[in-house]
Design a protein around this motif. Structure first.
Motif, PDB file in Angstrom:
ATOM      1  N   GLY A  50       0.849  -1.198   0.000  1.00  0.00           N
ATOM      2  CA  GLY A  50       0.000   0.000   0.000  1.00  0.00           C
ATOM      3  C   GLY A  50       0.878   1.239   0.000  1.00  0.00           C
ATOM      4  O   GLY A  50       2.053   1.193  -0.400  1.00  0.00           O
ATOM      5  N   GLY A  52       2.428   2.822   2.368  1.00  0.00           N
ATOM      6  CA  GLY A  52       3.660   2.726   3.154  1.00  0.00           C
ATOM      7  C   GLY A  52       4.662   1.766   2.550  1.00  0.00           C
ATOM      8  O   GLY A  52       5.828   2.118   2.317  1.00  0.00           O
ATOM      9  N   VAL A 120       0.218 -12.798   3.752  1.00  0.00           N
ATOM     10  CA  VAL A 120       1.078 -12.941   4.934  1.00  0.00           C
ATOM     11  C   VAL A 120       0.208 -13.538   6.050  1.00  0.00           C
ATOM     12  O   VAL A 120      -0.896 -13.042   6.310  1.00  0.00           O
ATOM     13  CB  VAL A 120       1.653 -11.582   5.374  1.00  0.00           C
ATOM     14  N   ALA A 145       4.137  -3.204   6.785  1.00  0.00           N
ATOM     15  CA  ALA A 145       3.252  -2.100   6.364  1.00  0.00           C
ATOM     16  C   ALA A 145       1.939  -2.705   5.865  1.00  0.00           C
ATOM     17  O   ALA A 145       1.531  -2.487   4.727  1.00  0.00           O
ATOM     18  CB  ALA A 145       3.931  -1.275   5.276  1.00  0.00           C
ATOM     19  N   GLY A 147      -1.125  -2.229   6.956  1.00  0.00           N
ATOM     20  CA  GLY A 147      -2.291  -1.352   6.912  1.00  0.00           C
ATOM     21  C   GLY A 147      -3.401  -1.652   7.908  1.00  0.00           C
ATOM     22  O   GLY A 147      -3.141  -2.028   9.059  1.00  0.00           O
ATOM     23  N   TRP A 148      -4.629  -1.550   7.456  1.00  0.00           N
ATOM     24  CA  TRP A 148      -5.804  -1.483   8.302  1.00  0.00           C
ATOM     25  C   TRP A 148      -6.900  -2.383   7.764  1.00  0.00           C
ATOM     26  O   TRP A 148      -6.814  -2.886   6.649  1.00  0.00           O
ATOM     27  CB  TRP A 148      -6.320  -0.037   8.302  1.00  0.00           C
ATOM     28  N   MET A 165     -16.257   0.017   3.292  1.00  0.00           N
ATOM     29  CA  MET A 165     -15.505   0.786   2.287  1.00  0.00           C
ATOM     30  C   MET A 165     -14.042   0.469   2.508  1.00  0.00           C
ATOM     31  O   MET A 165     -13.264   1.296   2.962  1.00  0.00           O
ATOM     32  CB  MET A 165     -15.828   2.272   2.501  1.00  0.00           C
ATOM     33  N   SER A 300      -4.278  -3.980  10.907  1.00  0.00           N
ATOM     34  CA  SER A 300      -4.359  -5.344  10.368  1.00  0.00           C
ATOM     35  C   SER A 300      -4.214  -6.356  11.509  1.00  0.00           C
ATOM     36  O   SER A 300      -3.341  -6.212  12.369  1.00  0.00           O
ATOM     37  CB  SER A 300      -3.238  -5.553   9.354  1.00  0.00           C
ATOM     38  N   ASP A 336      -0.733   2.486   8.964  1.00  0.00           N
ATOM     39  CA  ASP A 336      -1.861   2.297   9.878  1.00  0.00           C
ATOM     40  C   ASP A 336      -1.676   1.153  10.869  1.00  0.00           C
ATOM     41  O   ASP A 336      -2.398   1.069  11.859  1.00  0.00           O
ATOM     42  CB  ASP A 336      -3.145   2.041   9.070  1.00  0.00           C
ATOM     43  N   PRO A 349      -3.639   7.933  11.294  1.00  0.00           N
ATOM     44  CA  PRO A 349      -3.470   6.968  10.203  1.00  0.00           C
ATOM     45  C   PRO A 349      -3.960   7.529   8.873  1.00  0.00           C
ATOM     46  O   PRO A 349      -5.141   7.437   8.547  1.00  0.00           O
ATOM     47  CB  PRO A 349      -4.342   5.779  10.651  1.00  0.00           C
ATOM     48  N   TYR A 415      -4.162  15.922  -5.547  1.00  0.00           N
ATOM     49  CA  TYR A 415      -4.226  14.464  -5.715  1.00  0.00           C
ATOM     50  C   TYR A 415      -3.803  14.009  -7.107  1.00  0.00           C
ATOM     51  O   TYR A 415      -3.289  12.894  -7.271  1.00  0.00           O
ATOM     52  CB  TYR A 415      -5.597  13.929  -5.298  1.00  0.00           C
TER      53      TYR A 415
HETATM   54  C1  FAD Z   1     -12.142   5.775   1.218  1.00  0.00           C
HETATM   55  C2  FAD Z   1     -10.824   6.214   1.814  1.00  0.00           C
HETATM   56  C3  FAD Z   1     -10.325   7.469   1.490  1.00  0.00           C
HETATM   57  C4  FAD Z   1      -9.115   7.900   2.044  1.00  0.00           C
HETATM   58  N1  FAD Z   1      -8.661   9.136   1.710  1.00  0.00           N
HETATM   59  C5  FAD Z   1      -7.503   9.582   2.239  1.00  0.00           C
HETATM   60  C6  FAD Z   1      -7.023  10.875   1.896  1.00  0.00           C
HETATM   61  O1  FAD Z   1      -7.688  11.604   1.147  1.00  0.00           O
HETATM   62  N2  FAD Z   1      -5.846  11.289   2.428  1.00  0.00           N
HETATM   63  C7  FAD Z   1      -5.107  10.488   3.266  1.00  0.00           C
HETATM   64  O2  FAD Z   1      -4.036  10.895   3.700  1.00  0.00           O
HETATM   65  N3  FAD Z   1      -5.551   9.257   3.633  1.00  0.00           N
HETATM   66  C8  FAD Z   1      -6.721   8.783   3.131  1.00  0.00           C
HETATM   67  N4  FAD Z   1      -7.171   7.531   3.487  1.00  0.00           N
HETATM   68  C9  FAD Z   1      -6.406   6.721   4.460  1.00  0.00           C
HETATM   69  C10 FAD Z   1      -5.247   6.009   3.765  1.00  0.00           C
HETATM   70  O3  FAD Z   1      -5.704   5.321   2.629  1.00  0.00           O
HETATM   71  C11 FAD Z   1      -4.531   5.039   4.725  1.00  0.00           C
HETATM   72  O4  FAD Z   1      -4.173   5.735   5.886  1.00  0.00           O
HETATM   73  C12 FAD Z   1      -3.285   4.459   4.036  1.00  0.00           C
HETATM   74  O5  FAD Z   1      -3.681   3.622   2.976  1.00  0.00           O
HETATM   75  C13 FAD Z   1      -2.405   3.692   5.020  1.00  0.00           C
HETATM   76  O6  FAD Z   1      -1.289   3.199   4.338  1.00  0.00           O
HETATM   77  P1  FAD Z   1      -0.660   1.779   4.755  1.00  0.00           P
HETATM   78  O7  FAD Z   1       0.506   1.533   3.859  1.00  0.00           O
HETATM   79  O8  FAD Z   1      -0.469   1.711   6.212  1.00  0.00           O
HETATM   80  O9  FAD Z   1      -1.815   0.739   4.440  1.00  0.00           O
HETATM   81  P2  FAD Z   1      -2.471   0.367   3.056  1.00  0.00           P
HETATM   82  O10 FAD Z   1      -2.325   1.453   2.072  1.00  0.00           O
HETATM   83  O11 FAD Z   1      -3.838  -0.105   3.394  1.00  0.00           O
HETATM   84  O12 FAD Z   1      -1.611  -0.877   2.565  1.00  0.00           O
HETATM   85  C14 FAD Z   1      -1.627  -2.130   3.213  1.00  0.00           C
HETATM   86  C15 FAD Z   1      -1.289  -3.180   2.184  1.00  0.00           C
HETATM   87  O13 FAD Z   1      -1.113  -4.419   2.864  1.00  0.00           O
HETATM   88  C16 FAD Z   1      -1.758  -5.439   2.121  1.00  0.00           C
HETATM   89  N5  FAD Z   1      -2.126  -6.496   3.069  1.00  0.00           N
HETATM   90  C17 FAD Z   1      -2.907  -6.380   4.168  1.00  0.00           C
HETATM   91  N6  FAD Z   1      -2.994  -7.553   4.797  1.00  0.00           N
HETATM   92  C18 FAD Z   1      -2.243  -8.424   4.091  1.00  0.00           C
HETATM   93  C19 FAD Z   1      -1.909  -9.796   4.259  1.00  0.00           C
HETATM   94  N7  FAD Z   1      -2.363 -10.522   5.292  1.00  0.00           N
HETATM   95  N8  FAD Z   1      -1.091 -10.361   3.355  1.00  0.00           N
HETATM   96  C20 FAD Z   1      -0.597  -9.654   2.303  1.00  0.00           C
HETATM   97  N9  FAD Z   1      -0.881  -8.366   2.101  1.00  0.00           N
HETATM   98  C21 FAD Z   1      -1.683  -7.752   2.988  1.00  0.00           C
HETATM   99  C22 FAD Z   1      -2.949  -4.753   1.490  1.00  0.00           C
HETATM  100  O14 FAD Z   1      -3.383  -5.464   0.336  1.00  0.00           O
HETATM  101  C23 FAD Z   1      -2.387  -3.370   1.167  1.00  0.00           C
HETATM  102  O15 FAD Z   1      -1.836  -3.339  -0.134  1.00  0.00           O
HETATM  103  C24 FAD Z   1      -8.399   7.069   2.948  1.00  0.00           C
HETATM  104  C25 FAD Z   1      -8.900   5.802   3.268  1.00  0.00           C
HETATM  105  C26 FAD Z   1     -10.106   5.379   2.711  1.00  0.00           C
HETATM  106  C27 FAD Z   1     -10.646   4.039   3.099  1.00  0.00           C
END
Ligand code: FAD
Length: 448
Positions: A50, A52, A120, A145, A147-148, A165, A300, A336, A349, A415
């Motif tokens: 994602g 991160g 994972v 990384a 996520g959520w 969502m 997560s 997250d 987050p 964006y």
């Molecule tokens: C509708 C919506 C709109 C948003 N708009 C904004 C915005 O405008 N601005 C902003 O700053 N933030 C926004 N956010 C929040 C933002 O998307 C998150 O904070 C961000 O994605 C967090 O990044 P991350 O890398 O921690 O997690 P993520 O981007 O969620 O990445 C996690 C990755 O881990 C993978 N994963 C998870 N579990 C597993 C597993 N067991 N095995 C293998 N892979 C796995 C997932 O497939 C994903 O690719 C929004 C969120 C939503 C839902």
């Protein structure tokens, strides 16, 4: 129409020119060669592709491009990165779903990063091993990384009866449900046009605005129905929508939503959800055929399956100021799933935080590999941007507050820039331009 046509064409040509130039420069990356992961001297494993994880892998690959002994592998259960900030625009069809995703393999392989698509399952950090759907993977350095996921906070009936969502397909599913409810309503079901969105944060507000825009497009297609038969409501537990934004912007957003005919119920915690709608803690029942949950996320659940990691009370991985997982060497966590702080303050987050944390993690990992010292993470708050559809957004960026058309332009500009890839930018600009020139159309794409 004439000036809009010229503006659309000018934007298209500008993006095309820069796109071709960028595509050429991308081709240069393809000469990078990386050692095989299993035979490398330093194996860096990134869990999650994602905001991160993807950014960490990309920055690290560039930092260590000259090191032939370092291999980077990224693992994700999906094969694409979703650009979340633009996903709510998919609901009314303002942006095509395919244009807010980036193929991980296509992005990473030219940088010399190996991509593996698998789930994972857990990890033993003391033994430096990650369990995945295709077997165990060993590492020398690890980045978590993952996520959520949506949290229903144990609300009875919510998991069974709400649309969530938490993926791009959910945005398409929401649009499909609204269209289906319109079809059902013309077939004679009077209560089928009641929609409740639970949660009045950024996601809830953007989703309800997206549904409202969708309904505006649909109404003329159903001459037997009138706007009065549609009821759209937001239920928010706190005393205001968008509690993270400044008061004037909260007010601007609320009055815009009311003007669009959306009912706002603040101070209204949802007690339960059933097939007929929602029950509030006040005892009020809100009838609805469709209930959408945007009220909360949690880290997560894999965080709990990382043996050797420490968690905070919300289930997030504890990290130090340099984003290293507490009690482990060479293991970092961000986004997250991690309880990140900067200057002693908790970091929310968001994608903007995850991207900044990723750059810090990549720099610290590169420093570890090259014999340097990791540095403490410093968060820079950029601002908040929330789109309310129909050329209206509220924006709070570097202290400046904008709402309405100006806020919308800023939302689009920021964006579009953050989208990252010139081909995606071209696609999105063409979606917006075609809509402006030819009028909106609801895509009838169904994902089952
Ligand atoms: C509708 C919506 C709109 C948003 N708009 C904004 C915005 O405008 N601005 C902003 O700053 N933030 C926004 N956010 C929040 C933002 O998307 C998150 O904070 C961000 O994605 C967090 O990044 P991350 O890398 O921690 O997690 P993520 O981007 O969620 O990445 C996690 C990755 O881990 C993978 N994963 C998870 N579990 C597993 C597993 N067991 N095995 C293998 N892979 C796995 C997932 O497939 C994903 O690719 C929004 C969120 C939503 C839902």
């Amino acid at each position: 129409m004439g000036s809009r046509l010229w503006m659309g064409l000018a934007a298209g040509f500008a993006c095309a020119g820069v796109g071709i130039a960028m595509a050429r420069s991308r081709a240069g990356n393809r000469s990078l060669r990386a050692p095989s992961y299993d035979s490398a001297g330093v194996r860096v494993l990134v869990l999650g592709g994602g905001f991160g994880g993807f950014t960490t892998a990309r920055v690290l690959a560039r930092r260590l491009a000259a090191r032939r002994d370092v291999a980077i592998r990224l693992v994700d259960r999906e094969d694409s990165l979703t650009f979340w900030p633009m996903v709510p625009e998919v609901i009314p069809g303002a942006i095509q779903a395919a244009h807010v995703v980036r193929a991980l393999r296509e992005e990473l392989v030219p940088l010399g990063v190996e991509f593996v698509r698998t789930r994972v399952i857990g990890a033993d950090l003391d033994r430096r091993t990650v369990r995945t759907g295709i077997g165990d993977m060993e590492y020398d350095k690890l980045v978590v990384a993952l996520g959520w996921q949506t949290s229903f906070f144990g609300t009875p009936g919510a998991a069974q009866h709400c649309l969530a969502m938490q993926s791009l397909t959910d945005a398409v599913a929401i649009r499909t449900r609204v269209v289906d409810q319109f079809e059902a309503a013309v077939a004679g079901c009077p209560h089928d046009l009641r929609f409740v969105v639970i949660g009045g944060g950024s996601t809830g507000v953007e989703v309800v605005a997206g549904i409202s825009e969708l309904i505006d497009i649909l109404i003329p297609e159903y001459p037997g129905l009138s706007e009065e038969e549609v009821h759209l409501l937001v239920a928010q537990a706190k005393d205001d929508l968008l509690p993270h934004m400044e008061e004037p912007l909260r007010q601007a957003a609320a009055s815009r939503l009311r003007k669009d005919g959306i009912e706002l119920r603040t101070d209204s915690t949802v007690k339960s959800v059933d097939e007929r709608g929602v029950v509030l803690d006040s005892g009020d029942r809100l009838d609805a055929s469709t209930v959408i949950w945007t009220a909360g996320v949690e880290p997560s659940p894999i965080a709990r399956r990382l043996k050797g990691a420490r968690l905070d009370k919300r289930g997030r991985l504890k990290v130090d100021a340099c984003l290293r997982v507490s009690g482990q060497s060479g293991v970092y966590a961000l986004g997250d799933i991690a309880a990140v702080t900067s200057g002693g303050k908790p970091i929310p987050p968001t994608a903007q935080a995850a991207v900044q944390e990723a750059a810090a993690v990549a720099n610290n990992l590169a420093a570890e590999v090259t014999g340097g010292e990791p540095e403490a993470f410093q968060y820079r708050f950029m601002g908040h941007l929330v789109t309310l559809g129909g050329r209206f957004a509220v924006s709070q960026v570097f202290g400046a507050r904008l709402s309405g058309w100006a806020g919308h332009l800023l939302w689009r500009g920021v964006y579009l820039y953050k989208l990252g890839d010139w081909r995606d930018r071209l696609h999105v600009v063409s979606d917006w331009s075609i809509r402006a020139l030819a009028g909106p159309r609801v895509p009838r794409l169904r994902l089952r």
